[in-house]
Design an enzyme around this catalytic site. Structure first.
Site, PDB file in Angstrom:
ATOM      1  N   GLU A  87       4.089  -5.106   7.387  1.00 18.97           N
ATOM      2  CA  GLU A  87       3.325  -4.026   8.020  1.00 18.97           C
ATOM      3  C   GLU A  87       3.718  -3.742   9.466  1.00 18.97           C
ATOM      4  O   GLU A  87       3.774  -2.583   9.889  1.00 18.97           O
ATOM      5  CB  GLU A  87       1.815  -4.338   7.963  1.00 18.97           C
ATOM      6  CG  GLU A  87       1.160  -4.056   6.630  1.00 18.97           C
ATOM      7  CD  GLU A  87       1.272  -5.190   5.625  1.00 18.97           C
ATOM      8  OE1 GLU A  87       2.094  -6.102   5.850  1.00 18.97           O
ATOM      9  OE2 GLU A  87       0.555  -5.172   4.623  1.00 18.97           O
ATOM     10  N   GLY A 146       0.390  -4.695   0.900  1.00 17.84           N
ATOM     11  CA  GLY A 146      -0.795  -4.698   0.034  1.00 17.84           C
ATOM     12  C   GLY A 146      -0.547  -5.381  -1.302  1.00 17.84           C
ATOM     13  O   GLY A 146      -1.474  -5.924  -1.910  1.00 17.84           O
ATOM     14  N   GLU A 169      -0.991  -8.956  -0.628  1.00 16.32           N
ATOM     15  CA  GLU A 169      -2.430  -9.166  -0.374  1.00 16.32           C
ATOM     16  C   GLU A 169      -3.208  -9.177  -1.691  1.00 16.32           C
ATOM     17  O   GLU A 169      -4.116  -9.978  -1.891  1.00 16.32           O
ATOM     18  CB  GLU A 169      -2.941  -8.067   0.563  1.00 16.32           C
ATOM     19  CG  GLU A 169      -2.324  -8.184   1.951  1.00 16.32           C
ATOM     20  CD  GLU A 169      -2.694  -7.018   2.857  1.00 16.32           C
ATOM     21  OE1 GLU A 169      -2.255  -5.887   2.563  1.00 16.32           O
ATOM     22  OE2 GLU A 169      -3.419  -7.230   3.836  1.00 16.32           O
ATOM     23  N   ALA A 229       0.872  -1.159   0.000  1.00 16.73           N
ATOM     24  CA  ALA A 229       0.000   0.000   0.000  1.00 16.73           C
ATOM     25  C   ALA A 229       0.919   1.221   0.000  1.00 16.73           C
ATOM     26  O   ALA A 229       2.073   1.132   0.438  1.00 16.73           O
ATOM     27  CB  ALA A 229      -0.869  -0.027   1.239  1.00 16.73           C
TER      28      ALA A 229
HETATM   29  N1  DAK Z   1       4.751   3.127  -0.656  1.00 22.99           N
HETATM   30  C1  DAK Z   1       5.151   4.266  -1.232  1.00 22.99           C
HETATM   31  N2  DAK Z   1       6.260   4.351  -1.982  1.00 22.99           N
HETATM   32  C2  DAK Z   1       6.991   3.255  -2.133  1.00 22.99           C
HETATM   33  C3  DAK Z   1       6.636   2.029  -1.554  1.00 22.99           C
HETATM   34  C4  DAK Z   1       5.439   1.983  -0.772  1.00 22.99           C
HETATM   35  N3  DAK Z   1       4.991   0.860  -0.211  1.00 22.99           N
HETATM   36  N4  DAK Z   1       7.575   1.132  -1.870  1.00 22.99           N
HETATM   37  C5  DAK Z   1       8.478   1.757  -2.648  1.00 22.99           C
HETATM   38  N5  DAK Z   1       8.128   3.038  -2.819  1.00 22.99           N
HETATM   39  C6  DAK Z   1       8.841   4.068  -3.592  1.00 22.99           C
HETATM   40  C7  DAK Z   1      10.066   4.530  -2.838  1.00 22.99           C
HETATM   41  O1  DAK Z   1       9.716   5.500  -1.874  1.00 22.99           O
HETATM   42  C8  DAK Z   1      10.909   5.109  -3.988  1.00 22.99           C
HETATM   43  O2  DAK Z   1      10.383   6.379  -4.327  1.00 22.99           O
HETATM   44  P1  DAK Z   1      11.396   7.638  -4.598  1.00 22.99           P
HETATM   45  O3  DAK Z   1      12.204   7.750  -3.363  1.00 22.99           O
HETATM   46  O4  DAK Z   1      12.194   7.208  -5.790  1.00 22.99           O
HETATM   47  O5  DAK Z   1      10.463   8.762  -4.858  1.00 22.99           O
HETATM   48  C9  DAK Z   1      10.588   4.173  -5.124  1.00 22.99           C
HETATM   49  O6  DAK Z   1       9.369   3.513  -4.772  1.00 22.99           O
HETATM   50  C10 DAK Z   1      11.654   3.129  -5.351  1.00 22.99           C
HETATM   51  O7  DAK Z   1      11.865   2.472  -4.115  1.00 22.99           O
HETATM   52  P2  DAK Z   1      13.311   2.271  -3.453  1.00 22.99           P
HETATM   53  O8  DAK Z   1      14.238   3.320  -3.912  1.00 22.99           O
HETATM   54  O9  DAK Z   1      13.091   2.121  -2.004  1.00 22.99           O
HETATM   55  O10 DAK Z   1      13.735   0.887  -4.112  1.00 22.99           O
HETATM   56  P3  DAK Z   1      14.737  -0.191  -3.538  1.00 22.99           P
HETATM   57  O11 DAK Z   1      14.912  -1.185  -4.625  1.00 22.99           O
HETATM   58  O12 DAK Z   1      15.943   0.441  -2.944  1.00 22.99           O
HETATM   59  O13 DAK Z   1      13.951  -0.878  -2.327  1.00 22.99           O
HETATM   60  C11 DAK Z   1      12.021  -1.931  -1.287  1.00 22.99           C
HETATM   61  C12 DAK Z   1      12.859  -1.664  -2.590  1.00 22.99           C
HETATM   62  C13 DAK Z   1      10.747  -2.665  -1.691  1.00 22.99           C
HETATM   63  C14 DAK Z   1      12.842  -2.820  -0.366  1.00 22.99           C
HETATM   64  C15 DAK Z   1      11.709  -0.589  -0.606  1.00 22.99           C
HETATM   65  O14 DAK Z   1      11.160   0.302  -1.576  1.00 22.99           O
HETATM   66  C16 DAK Z   1      10.729  -0.728   0.527  1.00 22.99           C
HETATM   67  O15 DAK Z   1      11.076  -1.154   1.606  1.00 22.99           O
HETATM   68  N6  DAK Z   1       9.447  -0.336   0.284  1.00 22.99           N
HETATM   69  C17 DAK Z   1       8.411  -0.385   1.283  1.00 22.99           C
HETATM   70  C18 DAK Z   1       7.939  -1.804   1.474  1.00 22.99           C
HETATM   71  C19 DAK Z   1       6.854  -1.890   2.470  1.00 22.99           C
HETATM   72  O16 DAK Z   1       7.055  -1.616   3.668  1.00 22.99           O
HETATM   73  N7  DAK Z   1       5.666  -2.327   2.022  1.00 22.99           N
HETATM   74  C20 DAK Z   1       4.514  -2.508   2.891  1.00 22.99           C
HETATM   75  C21 DAK Z   1       3.724  -1.227   2.839  1.00 22.99           C
HETATM   76  S1  DAK Z   1       2.479  -1.243   4.093  1.00 22.99           S
HETATM   77  C22 DAK Z   1      -4.430  -0.508   5.889  1.00 22.99           C
HETATM   78  C23 DAK Z   1      -4.493  -0.624   4.492  1.00 22.99           C
HETATM   79  C24 DAK Z   1      -3.458  -1.241   3.830  1.00 22.99           C
HETATM   80  C25 DAK Z   1      -2.377  -1.729   4.519  1.00 22.99           C
HETATM   81  C26 DAK Z   1      -2.350  -1.628   5.880  1.00 22.99           C
HETATM   82  C27 DAK Z   1      -3.369  -1.036   6.596  1.00 22.99           C
HETATM   83  N8  DAK Z   1      -5.503   0.197   6.571  1.00 22.99           N
HETATM   84  C28 DAK Z   1      -5.846   1.481   5.988  1.00 22.99           C
HETATM   85  C29 DAK Z   1      -5.541   0.096   8.013  1.00 22.99           C
HETATM   86  C30 DAK Z   1      -1.237  -2.210   3.787  1.00 22.99           C
HETATM   87  C31 DAK Z   1      -0.053  -1.799   4.195  1.00 22.99           C
HETATM   88  C32 DAK Z   1       1.144  -1.946   3.392  1.00 22.99           C
HETATM   89  O17 DAK Z   1       1.185  -2.476   2.317  1.00 22.99           O
END
Ligand code: DAK
Length: 629
Positions: A503, A480, A483, A435
């Site tokens: 998360e 997400g 998911e 997400a």
């Molecule tokens: N959200 C926003 N931007 C993201 C992103 C994300 N999940 N994942 C990557 N990006 C963006 C990065 O910020 C970066 O943007 P710029 O800095 O270039 O503007 C770009 O994508 C490229 O990413 P990286 O430079 O970080 O790329 P790397 O290859 O170095 O790293 C990575 C890849 C996947 C390891 C890293 O990007 C990362 O850790 N990303 C976040 C992964 C993450 O934590 N995903 C889970 C998100 S939480 C809910 C509804 C939904 C959910 C929960 C609750 N309710 C409303 C209660 C769901 C939650 C989630 O999914």
């Protein structure tokens, strides 16, 4: 990663060539840089070293990584050495057709049968450059943006004979070095320079026509595009000759509107920089802003109408390559299509046919609807439909817009009687990294509820479709993103795919059904292990635990998934639907109820024409022709 034999050859050790070499070496590729003399090679090496040292000083790069990058680059004056066994040869020599063509003639007998050959030209026709080059299906344009070591944008420009396989390889190679590629038709200025170069020119016209002074034009452009450097400062930094020559080249190809202004010509001839002094004049600023916007919107909408690039890729290119806050189409939607059209029309009235207005722009303005921009592409391919997440610069992070676009695409594919199987994947080498954290961070509890409700609605739509849905996962499927893939009937993944629900490391829990669907798919114990630790698993491990149904080498993933989808699409549609229902509804029920359900559904198949056809075809040793009845 390619073997040592399959290096990347970069021809030319100038600013572009050295930057390109650095980008590939930083991503782990062996690189061979070739230039004519040792002196030029030494200059190229110094440029790379200087860039890397600067990153080390700023704490962005470890010294060991710098050394590793440098040792991955070999320098040679021998074209033969560079070309031999290269996976990809990138021409980055002086921007002159004759120089490039001479080099290609020399290169032609030296390249291997599988080598791809690209030109980094920014202004010459790719088709002309490769005229007469053997195996033209392996040639294309690959236009890097300055500085190539850090600027993430590349334009990929097919020539008239470039094969689909070459385009796919270039896309995948670009993603593998962390670039964001956009596909562009071979035409003057390609996509980005087509509007960026005249944008600089127009700034000088505004000055020439006394619409505004330099500080005001700088401020207007910066406000419009969220930049720190306006057009005059940019010309001072990159060189006024470059601005002059690129406008002259575009003018020759596209007509008088694109010719350099008299003032730009004069400044170029004087060899002086622009003087940027004083305060912006608020009374002139709005006119300058409107005018600059008119140029961008007018040209961008024309190039999209001509099929040079899509509106989405044009916007992406402007954001990534030029570091603008928004691209031309998002700017148009912000301004309102009527206001945007009025600005374009003003310039058109002045220049007439030399600045034509796109009929599509006129249409959206009349309807006063925003220019449609999507983050999810739907591609129909016979009886199957690909639903492709298309936000590669944010690793397809699922914001509300992506979810809504996804819902629209899924509904369209589902309601198309010709589509039998849906494949859920992405245009890039990542499925979805979750997400969108940037969107979630400011949400109030009520907003977060609305967001989760939207996510549940879309994922449940996919989960409960009658038609089979296959998630095709490469790269990251996190949060997400995982998911979403769990809402499909099963997941096919590349061997390098990375899956997880991280998360809890953000202080939240999975909110798009992850706690429920993952536990149902792999059991509560393994699901808890993944969810409570927030750690990722690689595809082979995910496959062993039943999360992923099958893995493939990355380069084969989409072809294998397509074959599999075509196989399902060739089966009796009603039987496929009922089998899917039997599993989906039966698995939640006690075994006797599941078996009762199966009995009912199996009996129902005996009422279908497809059953007769299937069995008859078997006995007659021919292929069945199912009607879906
Ligand atoms: N959200 C926003 N931007 C993201 C992103 C994300 N999940 N994942 C990557 N990006 C963006 C990065 O910020 C970066 O943007 P710029 O800095 O270039 O503007 C770009 O994508 C490229 O990413 P990286 O430079 O970080 O790329 P790397 O290859 O170095 O790293 C990575 C890849 C996947 C390891 C890293 O990007 C990362 O850790 N990303 C976040 C992964 C993450 O934590 N995903 C889970 C998100 S939480 C809910 C509804 C939904 C959910 C929960 C609750 N309710 C409303 C209660 C769901 C939650 C989630 O999914």
């Amino acid at each position: 990663m390619p073997s040592q034999k399959e290096h990347i050859a970069v021809l030319g050790a100038g600013n572009m060539g050295s930057g390109i070499a650095q980008a590939f070496a930083s991503a782990g590729y062996p690189v061979v840089v070739r230039d004519l003399t040792e002196k030029e090679l030494a200059r190229g090496r110094e440029t790379i070293e200087r860039n890397l040292n600067r990153s080390v000083e700023r704490g962005r790069l470890r010294p060991e990584k710098r050394d590793q990058v440098l040792s991955a680059i070999e320098f040679t004056t021998e074209l033969k050495v560079a070309a031999k066994n290269a996976r990809l040869v990138i021409e980055a020599v002086f921007e002159e057709e004759k120089v490039k063509k001479t080099l290609f003639a020399e290169l032609a007998p030296l390249v291997g049968e599988k080598t791809l050959v690209v030109t980094n030209t920014s202004s010459l026709s790719v088709s002309h450059l490769f005229e007469g080059f053997p195996l033209p299906e392996r040639c294309a344009g690959l236009h890097f943006f300055f500085p190539a070591s850090v600027n993430r944008l590349v334009e990929i420009i097919p020539g008239p004979n470039t094969s689909k396989a070459t385009m796919e390889s270039l896309l995948s190679i670009s993603y593998s070095i962390k670039k964001i590629p956009i596909r562009v038709r071979d035409s003057p200025g390609f996509c980005i320079n087509r509007f960026f170069v005249p944008f600089l020119n127009e700034a000088t016209r505004l000055l020439e026509d006394k619409v505004a002074d330099i500080p005001t034009i700088e401020a207007a452009a910066n406000e419009l595009l969220g930049t720190k450097m306006g057009p005059f400062e940019l010309m001072n930094v990159t060189g006024i000759p470059i601005a002059y020559h690129s406008n002259s080249t575009l003018g020759k190809a596209l007509g008088k509107y694109y010719h350099p202004s008299a003032l730009l010509k004069e400044q170029f001839e004087k060899g002086e920089k622009w003087k940027i002094e004083g305060e912006a004049n608020p009374a002139q600023k709005e006119a300058a802003k409107g005018h600059l916007a008119g140029v961008l919107l007018g040209i961008a909408s024309r190039l999209v109408e001509e099929g040079v690039a899509t509106a989405e890729e044009t916007d992406r290119g402007a954001r990534i390559g030029l570091a603008w806050r928004v691209g031309p189409f998002s700017l148009l939607n912000e301004m309102g299509t009527i206001s945007g059209y009025e600005q374009v029309d003003k310039i058109h009235r002045h220049w007439g046919g030399a600045f034509p207005v796109s009929s599509r722009l006129a249409e959206v303005a009349i309807s006063n609807e925003p220019w449609p921009l999507t983050t999810v592409r739907l591609e129909k391919d016979g009886p199957i439909a690909w639903i492709l997440l298309d936000r590669p610069d944010a690793l397809n992070a699922l914001n509300s817009k992506v979810l809504l676009d996804l819902e629209r695409a899924v509904k369209e594919a589902a309601s198309d009687a010709g589509v039998h199987v849906l494949l859920l994947s992405s245009t890039s080498n990542n499925f979805a990294a979750g997400a969108d954290i940037a969107e979630m961070v400011t949400k109030t509890p009520a907003e977060s509820l609305a967001y989760t409700t939207l996510g549940h609605r879309v994922l449940s739509l996919i989960d409960t479709l009658e038609k089979p849905v296959i998630a095709v996962v490469d790269g990251y499927a996190l949060g997400g993103g995982l998911e979403l893939s769990l809402s499909a009937d099963f997941i096919l993944a590349s061997e390098e795919a990375n899956l997880g629900l991280p998360e809890v490391s953000l202080g939240i829990i999975p909110g798009f059904g992850g706690t429920q669907r993952l536990a149902r798919r792999i059991g509560d114990s393994r699901a808890k292990l993944m969810i409570l630790t927030g750690t990722h698993v690689r595809a082979p491990e995910a496959c062993a635990m039943g999360l992923v149904a099958r893995t493939y080498p990355a380069e084969k993933l989409k072809d294998e998934a397509r074959e599999l989808a075509l196989t399902i699409a060739s089966r009796a549609p009603v039987a496929v639907r009922l089998a899917k229902d039997a599993v989906d509804f039966g698995i939640e029920a006690p075994l006797p109820s599941g078996l009762a359900l199966e009995k009912q559904l199996a009996t129902y198949t005996f009422t279908t024409e497809d059953l007769r056809e299937g069995m008859k075809a078997y006995l007659e040793k021919r292929k069945p022709e199912f009607k879906g009845r």
